[in-house]
Design a protein around this motif. Structure first.
Motif, PDB file in Angstrom:
ATOM      1  N   SER A 113       0.822  -1.188   0.000  1.00  0.00           N
ATOM      2  CA  SER A 113       0.000   0.000   0.000  1.00  0.00           C
ATOM      3  C   SER A 113       0.872   1.260   0.000  1.00  0.00           C
ATOM      4  CB  SER A 113      -0.975  -0.020   1.155  1.00  0.00           C
ATOM      5  OG  SER A 113      -0.290  -0.003   2.389  1.00  0.00           O
ATOM      6  N   LYS A 114       2.121   1.163   0.474  1.00  0.00           N
ATOM      7  CA  LYS A 114       3.036   2.305   0.386  1.00  0.00           C
ATOM      8  C   LYS A 114       3.314   2.642  -1.072  1.00  0.00           C
ATOM      9  CE  LYS A 114       5.661   1.538   4.642  1.00  0.00           C
ATOM     10  NZ  LYS A 114       7.000   1.239   5.180  1.00  0.00           N
ATOM     11  N   ILE A 115       3.432   1.579  -1.882  1.00  0.00           N
ATOM     12  CA  ILE A 115       3.714   1.785  -3.301  1.00  0.00           C
ATOM     13  C   ILE A 115       2.547   2.504  -3.969  1.00  0.00           C
ATOM     14  CG2 ILE A 115       4.078   0.596  -5.506  1.00  0.00           C
ATOM     15  CD1 ILE A 115       5.570  -1.574  -3.929  1.00  0.00           C
ATOM     16  N   TYR A 116       1.306   2.060  -3.666  1.00  0.00           N
ATOM     17  CA  TYR A 116       0.134   2.700  -4.264  1.00  0.00           C
ATOM     18  C   TYR A 116       0.023   4.153  -3.837  1.00  0.00           C
ATOM     19  CZ  TYR A 116      -1.319  -1.901  -5.819  1.00  0.00           C
ATOM     20  OH  TYR A 116      -1.375  -3.116  -6.425  1.00  0.00           O
ATOM     21  N   ALA A 117       0.346   4.429  -2.592  1.00  0.00           N
ATOM     22  CA  ALA A 117       0.303   5.809  -2.113  1.00  0.00           C
ATOM     23  C   ALA A 117       1.324   6.660  -2.860  1.00  0.00           C
ATOM     24  CB  ALA A 117       0.569   5.849  -0.610  1.00  0.00           C
ATOM     25  N   GLN A 118       2.510   6.109  -3.093  1.00  0.00           N
ATOM     26  CA  GLN A 118       3.535   6.850  -3.825  1.00  0.00           C
ATOM     27  C   GLN A 118       3.108   7.068  -5.276  1.00  0.00           C
ATOM     28  OE1 GLN A 118       7.403   5.068  -3.593  1.00  0.00           O
ATOM     29  NE2 GLN A 118       8.437   6.838  -4.462  1.00  0.00           N
ATOM     30  N   ILE A 119       2.455   6.073  -5.892  1.00  0.00           N
ATOM     31  CA  ILE A 119       1.966   6.224  -7.262  1.00  0.00           C
ATOM     32  C   ILE A 119       0.922   7.336  -7.332  1.00  0.00           C
ATOM     33  CG2 ILE A 119       0.611   5.095  -9.093  1.00  0.00           C
ATOM     34  CD1 ILE A 119       2.005   2.464  -8.280  1.00  0.00           C
ATOM     35  N   LYS A 120      -0.018   7.332  -6.388  1.00  0.00           N
ATOM     36  CA  LYS A 120      -1.054   8.373  -6.358  1.00  0.00           C
ATOM     37  C   LYS A 120      -0.420   9.755  -6.193  1.00  0.00           C
ATOM     38  CE  LYS A 120      -4.885   5.636  -4.605  1.00  0.00           C
ATOM     39  NZ  LYS A 120      -5.805   5.415  -3.482  1.00  0.00           N
ATOM     40  N   ASP A 121       0.567   9.852  -5.306  1.00  0.00           N
ATOM     41  CA  ASP A 121       1.239  11.138  -5.095  1.00  0.00           C
ATOM     42  C   ASP A 121       1.937  11.604  -6.377  1.00  0.00           C
ATOM     43  OD1 ASP A 121       0.387  11.199  -2.488  1.00  0.00           O
ATOM     44  OD2 ASP A 121       2.308  10.477  -1.655  1.00  0.00           O
ATOM     45  N   ASN A 122       2.598  10.677  -7.066  1.00  0.00           N
ATOM     46  CA  ASN A 122       3.280  11.025  -8.315  1.00  0.00           C
ATOM     47  C   ASN A 122       2.284  11.507  -9.366  1.00  0.00           C
ATOM     48  OD1 ASN A 122       5.899  10.545  -7.511  1.00  0.00           O
ATOM     49  ND2 ASN A 122       5.961   8.470  -8.332  1.00  0.00           N
ATOM     50  N   LYS A 123       1.149  10.815  -9.483  1.00  0.00           N
ATOM     51  CA  LYS A 123       0.131  11.213 -10.461  1.00  0.00           C
ATOM     52  C   LYS A 123      -0.447  12.579 -10.113  1.00  0.00           C
ATOM     53  CE  LYS A 123      -1.345   6.756 -12.214  1.00  0.00           C
ATOM     54  NZ  LYS A 123      -2.488   5.846 -12.426  1.00  0.00           N
ATOM     55  N   ARG A 124      -0.714  12.771  -8.828  1.00  0.00           N
ATOM     56  CA  ARG A 124      -1.281  14.040  -8.384  1.00  0.00           C
ATOM     57  C   ARG A 124      -0.299  15.184  -8.662  1.00  0.00           C
ATOM     58  NH1 ARG A 124      -1.881  12.912  -3.274  1.00  0.00           N
ATOM     59  NH2 ARG A 124      -3.651  11.588  -3.662  1.00  0.00           N
ATOM     60  N   SER A 125       0.983  14.975  -8.349  1.00  0.00           N
ATOM     61  CA  SER A 125       1.964  16.041  -8.558  1.00  0.00           C
ATOM     62  C   SER A 125       2.193  16.281 -10.046  1.00  0.00           C
ATOM     63  CB  SER A 125       3.277  15.711  -7.856  1.00  0.00           C
ATOM     64  OG  SER A 125       3.881  14.586  -8.443  1.00  0.00           O
ATOM     65  N   ALA A 126       2.077  15.261 -10.880  1.00  0.00           N
ATOM     66  CA  ALA A 126       2.239  15.438 -12.317  1.00  0.00           C
ATOM     67  C   ALA A 126       1.061  16.195 -12.896  1.00  0.00           C
ATOM     68  CB  ALA A 126       2.385  14.091 -13.005  1.00  0.00           C
ATOM     69  N   ALA A 127      -0.147  15.979 -12.346  1.00  0.00           N
ATOM     70  CA  ALA A 127      -1.346  16.640 -12.853  1.00  0.00           C
ATOM     71  C   ALA A 127      -1.301  18.145 -12.598  1.00  0.00           C
ATOM     72  CB  ALA A 127      -2.583  16.033 -12.217  1.00  0.00           C
ATOM     73  N   VAL A 128      -0.801  18.559 -11.446  1.00  0.00           N
ATOM     74  CA  VAL A 128      -0.736  19.984 -11.130  1.00  0.00           C
ATOM     75  C   VAL A 128       0.607  20.584 -11.496  1.00  0.00           C
ATOM     76  CG1 VAL A 128      -2.456  19.883  -9.290  1.00  0.00           C
ATOM     77  CG2 VAL A 128      -0.070  19.517  -8.735  1.00  0.00           C
ATOM     78  N   GLY A 129       1.553  19.766 -11.889  1.00  0.00           N
ATOM     79  CA  GLY A 129       2.866  20.262 -12.302  1.00  0.00           C
ATOM     80  C   GLY A 129       3.785  20.586 -11.152  1.00  0.00           C
ATOM     81  N   GLY A 130       3.382  20.250  -9.947  1.00  0.00           N
ATOM     82  CA  GLY A 130       4.224  20.555  -8.799  1.00  0.00           C
ATOM     83  C   GLY A 130       5.138  19.401  -8.439  1.00  0.00           C
ATOM     84  N   GLY A 131       6.337  19.711  -7.996  1.00  0.00           N
ATOM     85  CA  GLY A 131       7.255  18.687  -7.521  1.00  0.00           C
ATOM     86  C   GLY A 131       7.910  17.887  -8.626  1.00  0.00           C
ATOM     87  N   SER A 132       7.752  18.321  -9.877  1.00  0.00           N
ATOM     88  CA  SER A 132       8.384  17.591 -10.972  1.00  0.00           C
ATOM     89  C   SER A 132       9.024  18.587 -11.923  1.00  0.00           C
ATOM     90  CB  SER A 132       7.368  16.733 -11.717  1.00  0.00           C
ATOM     91  OG  SER A 132       6.374  17.544 -12.294  1.00  0.00           O
ATOM     92  N   VAL A 133       9.928  18.076 -12.722  1.00  0.00           N
ATOM     93  CA  VAL A 133      10.622  18.918 -13.683  1.00  0.00           C
ATOM     94  C   VAL A 133       9.911  18.783 -15.017  1.00  0.00           C
ATOM     95  CG1 VAL A 133      12.834  19.333 -14.812  1.00  0.00           C
ATOM     96  CG2 VAL A 133      12.769  18.538 -12.442  1.00  0.00           C
ATOM     97  N   ASN A 134       9.478  19.902 -15.602  1.00  0.00           N
ATOM     98  CA  ASN A 134       8.790  19.920 -16.899  1.00  0.00           C
ATOM     99  C   ASN A 134       7.582  18.992 -16.934  1.00  0.00           C
ATOM    100  OD1 ASN A 134      10.757  21.685 -17.857  1.00  0.00           O
ATOM    101  ND2 ASN A 134      12.041  20.008 -18.608  1.00  0.00           N
ATOM    102  N   GLY A 135       6.890  18.816 -15.825  1.00  0.00           N
ATOM    103  CA  GLY A 135       5.691  17.993 -15.777  1.00  0.00           C
ATOM    104  C   GLY A 135       5.949  16.500 -15.861  1.00  0.00           C
ATOM    105  N   GLU A 136       7.206  16.061 -15.750  1.00  0.00           N
ATOM    106  CA  GLU A 136       7.515  14.639 -15.832  1.00  0.00           C
ATOM    107  C   GLU A 136       7.280  13.973 -14.484  1.00  0.00           C
ATOM    108  OE1 GLU A 136      11.480  14.127 -17.190  1.00  0.00           O
ATOM    109  OE2 GLU A 136      11.125  15.161 -19.074  1.00  0.00           O
TER     110      GLU A 136
END
Length: 136
Positions: free
Chosen positions: A1-24
């Motif tokens: 479930s830690k992995i799923y939480a990290q996946i959700k966080d990555n998707k959420r941050s990619a959607a808003v463009g925060g915490g990633s470089v060039n939306g990646e």
């Protein structure tokens, strides 16, 4: 479930463009090596035919080990078959080359040809192939 939480966080941050470089999306670290400690012992597999001993990597199932060995054997057999095929091919090429040299030699002296024309090589493919047992 830690992995799923990290996946959700990555998707959420990619959607808003925060915490990633060039939306990646940031790639997850491979934690399998970190979570599996060295067991402190080694298991060896002995081949029944050759008596060869092989160390089984830690956390490898017996079926994975058998699959790996079977794949290696198939690869060795394929390489051996390829080497045998190459020997036959080189022998066939030598025969063809010898026939070409004979044709050139006979054309140069005018012997065995009509009006100095080079005699065509016979097609030997049908002779070398086995009969399939049916006709189309």
């Amino acid at each position: 479930s830690k992995i799923y939480a990290q996946i959700k966080d990555n998707k959420r941050s990619a959607a808003v463009g925060g915490g990633s470089v060039n939306g990646e999306v940031e790639m997850m670290r491979d934690t399998t090596e970190e979570s599996l400690p060295d067991p402190g012992f080694r298991i060896y597999r002995v081949d029944h035919e050759t008596r060869e001993q092989r160390e089984v990597p830690p956390y490898t199932s017996p079926q994975e080990m058998e699959d790996t060995i079977a794949a290696e054997k198939r690869e060795k057999e394929n390489r051996a078959d390829d080497n045998n095929d190459n020997d036959d091919d080189s022998e066939d090429i030598s025969k063809i080359y010898a026939q070409i040299k004979d044709n050139k030699r006979s054309a140069a002296v005018g012997g065995g040809s009509v009006n100095g024309e080079v005699e065509m090589m016979r097609d030997t493919t049908e002779e070398s192939l086995p009969d399939p047992g049916f006709r189309i």
